[in-house]
Design a protein around this motif. Structure first.
Motif, mmCIF file in Angstrom:
data_model
loop_
_atom_site.group_PDB
_atom_site.id
_atom_site.type_symbol
_atom_site.label_atom_id
_atom_site.label_comp_id
_atom_site.label_asym_id
_atom_site.label_seq_id
_atom_site.Cartn_x
_atom_site.Cartn_y
_atom_site.Cartn_z
ATOM 1 N N GLU A 76 1.122 -0.914 -0.590
ATOM 2 C CA GLU A 76 -0.067 -0.183 0.212
ATOM 3 C C GLU A 76 1.028 1.356 -0.124
ATOM 4 N N THR A 77 2.380 1.815 0.535
ATOM 5 C CA THR A 77 2.298 2.813 0.915
ATOM 6 C C THR A 77 4.174 2.534 0.236
ATOM 7 N N GLY A 78 4.751 1.065 -0.011
ATOM 8 C CA GLY A 78 6.153 0.767 -0.453
ATOM 9 C C GLY A 78 7.117 0.672 0.989
ATOM 10 N N GLU A 79 6.977 1.101 2.203
ATOM 11 C CA GLU A 79 7.037 0.926 2.966
ATOM 12 C C GLU A 79 8.661 -0.455 3.705
ATOM 13 N N PHE A 80 9.397 -0.393 4.019
ATOM 14 C CA PHE A 80 10.324 -1.231 4.886
ATOM 15 C C PHE A 80 9.584 -2.034 6.040
ATOM 16 N N THR A 81 9.037 -3.388 5.676
ATOM 17 C CA THR A 81 8.319 -3.519 6.589
ATOM 18 C C THR A 81 9.727 -4.160 7.940
ATOM 19 N N GLY A 82 9.875 -4.861 7.386
ATOM 20 C CA GLY A 82 11.058 -5.909 8.162
ATOM 21 C C GLY A 82 11.142 -6.872 7.091
ATOM 22 N N GLN A 83 11.996 -8.275 7.460
ATOM 23 C CA GLN A 83 12.571 -9.098 6.682
ATOM 24 C C GLN A 83 12.033 -10.444 7.056
ATOM 25 N N CYS A 84 12.239 -11.279 5.520
ATOM 26 C CA CYS A 84 11.735 -12.759 6.444
ATOM 27 C C CYS A 84 12.366 -13.435 5.624
ATOM 28 N N TYR A 101 12.249 -14.961 10.704
ATOM 29 C CA TYR A 101 11.768 -13.110 10.803
ATOM 30 C C TYR A 101 11.950 -11.792 11.739
ATOM 31 N N LEU A 102 12.352 -11.108 11.557
ATOM 32 C CA LEU A 102 12.458 -9.628 12.143
ATOM 33 C C LEU A 102 12.018 -8.917 11.557
ATOM 34 N N PHE A 103 10.981 -7.612 11.936
ATOM 35 C CA PHE A 103 10.424 -6.825 11.625
ATOM 36 C C PHE A 103 10.348 -5.780 12.785
ATOM 37 N N LEU A 104 10.229 -4.256 11.902
ATOM 38 C CA LEU A 104 10.035 -3.276 12.411
ATOM 39 C C LEU A 104 8.817 -3.311 13.953
ATOM 40 N N PRO A 139 14.225 -19.178 24.488
ATOM 41 C CA PRO A 139 12.794 -19.660 25.139
ATOM 42 C C PRO A 139 11.529 -18.898 25.211
ATOM 43 N N ALA A 140 12.175 -17.666 25.959
ATOM 44 C CA ALA A 140 11.557 -16.877 26.196
ATOM 45 C C ALA A 140 11.152 -15.577 25.150
ATOM 46 N N ASN A 141 11.290 -15.826 23.997
ATOM 47 C CA ASN A 141 10.760 -14.827 22.896
ATOM 48 C C ASN A 141 9.127 -15.344 21.874
ATOM 49 N N VAL A 142 7.871 -15.583 22.965
ATOM 50 C CA VAL A 142 7.085 -16.223 23.110
ATOM 51 C C VAL A 142 6.449 -14.807 22.005
ATOM 52 N N PRO A 143 6.496 -14.171 21.340
ATOM 53 C CA PRO A 143 6.009 -13.303 20.162
ATOM 54 C C PRO A 143 6.971 -14.867 18.423
ATOM 55 N N SER A 144 7.367 -14.765 19.022
ATOM 56 C CA SER A 144 8.584 -15.541 17.709
ATOM 57 C C SER A 144 7.826 -16.657 18.236
ATOM 58 N N LYS A 145 7.429 -17.411 18.819
ATOM 59 C CA LYS A 145 7.184 -18.894 19.026
ATOM 60 C C LYS A 145 5.202 -18.690 18.573
ATOM 61 N N ARG A 146 5.007 -18.058 18.730
ATOM 62 C CA ARG A 146 3.390 -17.725 18.323
ATOM 63 C C ARG A 146 3.232 -17.646 16.490
ATOM 64 N N VAL A 147 4.477 -16.840 16.486
ATOM 65 C CA VAL A 147 4.426 -17.138 14.679
ATOM 66 C C VAL A 147 4.831 -18.108 14.101
ATOM 67 N N ALA A 148 5.618 -19.274 14.891
ATOM 68 C CA ALA A 148 6.181 -20.463 14.552
ATOM 69 C C ALA A 148 4.881 -21.429 14.491
ATOM 70 N N GLU A 149 4.197 -21.069 15.291
ATOM 71 C CA GLU A 149 3.308 -22.009 15.565
ATOM 72 C C GLU A 149 1.319 -21.583 14.828
ATOM 73 N N ARG A 150 1.348 -20.408 14.120
ATOM 74 C CA ARG A 150 0.715 -19.940 13.486
ATOM 75 C C ARG A 150 1.326 -20.623 12.230
ATOM 76 N N VAL A 151 2.367 -20.297 11.493
ATOM 77 C CA VAL A 151 2.985 -21.183 10.413
ATOM 78 C C VAL A 151 3.068 -22.627 9.685
ATOM 79 N N GLY A 152 2.442 -23.398 11.368
ATOM 80 C CA GLY A 152 1.743 -24.828 11.431
ATOM 81 C C GLY A 152 3.344 -25.820 12.218
ATOM 82 N N MET A 153 4.199 -24.273 13.000
ATOM 83 C CA MET A 153 5.996 -25.116 13.139
ATOM 84 C C MET A 153 5.262 -25.797 14.980
ATOM 85 N N LYS A 154 5.752 -27.460 15.087
ATOM 86 C CA LYS A 154 5.701 -27.830 16.571
ATOM 87 C C LYS A 154 6.798 -27.425 16.426
#
Ligand SMILES: CC(C)(COP(=O)(O)OP(=O)(O)OC[C@H]1O[C@@H](n2cnc3c(N)ncnc32)[C@H](O)[C@@H]1OP(=O)(O)O)[C@@H](O)C(=O)NCCC(=O)NCCS
Length: 173
Positions: A76-84, A101-104, A139-154
């Motif tokens: 929509e804006t051409g902004e750089f949001t992160g890397q994946c 995945y690392l995002f602003l 182990p403490a990076n809960v947001p990253s674990k959530r992304v992994a799980e949403r993508v189907g990883m266990k």
């Protein structure tokens, strides 16, 4: 899927284009690398020189492996949001391919990393024919674990990774 808008475009989601990263992205990358909150689970924040080294590492992977981390651009804006994307990693003597995945920070909480990671997963399985993908997560990076799980990883196991015990999440095709 062939790139539609030139050779640097790799894939797209509803809101993002994932394209190859270049040295011109260093300023935008510094918005992640200089942010102590975004770099909380990395050894430290990164300097501009280190960010340039990161881009060289990523671009070397494009040449060597045909894939790497990509810049995630908001259509929509051409902004750089992160890397994946996908990066080969050696984990306890085994070659793995990681979805990274690392995002602003200002783009967190909108589902963009999840969608980009899912698209990277599909690219890895369908386009590259990989049969296994992993994510290496503090182990403490809960947001990253959530992304992994949403993508189907266990969660598979804990591994030694650069002197730390890290959670290895995985998925097979
Ligand atoms: C890891 C990281 C990418 C996760 O970012 P995020 O903003 O939590 O990721 P998402 O936006 O995809 O997360 C989805 C969240 O947004 C919400 N959301 C809003 N709109 C959404 C949509 N359309 N689709 C999916 N989720 C949506 C979800 O409910 C979810 O919230 P929840 O985690 O409370 O359940 C981010 O924290 C980051 O860049 N951290 C720094 C670098 C890092 O640590 N990387 C990981 C190294 S292993």
């Amino acid at each position: 899927m062939e790139p539609k808008d030139g050779p640097d475009k790799i894939l797209e989601t509803e809101r993002l284009v994932l394209r190859q990263m270049t040295m011109a992205d260093v300023d935008a990358l510094m918005d992640i690398f200089s942010d102590p909150e975004a770099m909380r689970y990395y050894p430290s924040t990164k300097s501009r020189e280190e960010a340039k080294g990161w881009v060289r590492w990523v671009r070397h992977s494009y040449e060597e492996n045909g894939f790497g981390l990509w810049a995630a651009i908001l259509m929509e804006t051409g902004e750089f949001t992160g890397q994946c994307g996908l990066m080969p990693q050696e984990v306890e003597g085994h070659r793995e391919v990681e979805i990274g995945y690392l995002f602003l920070r200002r783009f967190w909480g909108r589902g963009l990393p999840t969608k980009a990671a899912y698209a990277s997963r599909s690219y890895g399985f369908r386009r590259l024919g990989l049969d296994r993908l992993v994510s290496l997560i503090d182990p403490a990076n809960v947001p990253s674990k959530r992304v992994a799980e949403r993508v189907g990883m266990k969660f598979e196991k804990k591994v030694n990774w650069y002197g730390k015990r890290i959670c290895l999440y995985s998925i097979t095709s």
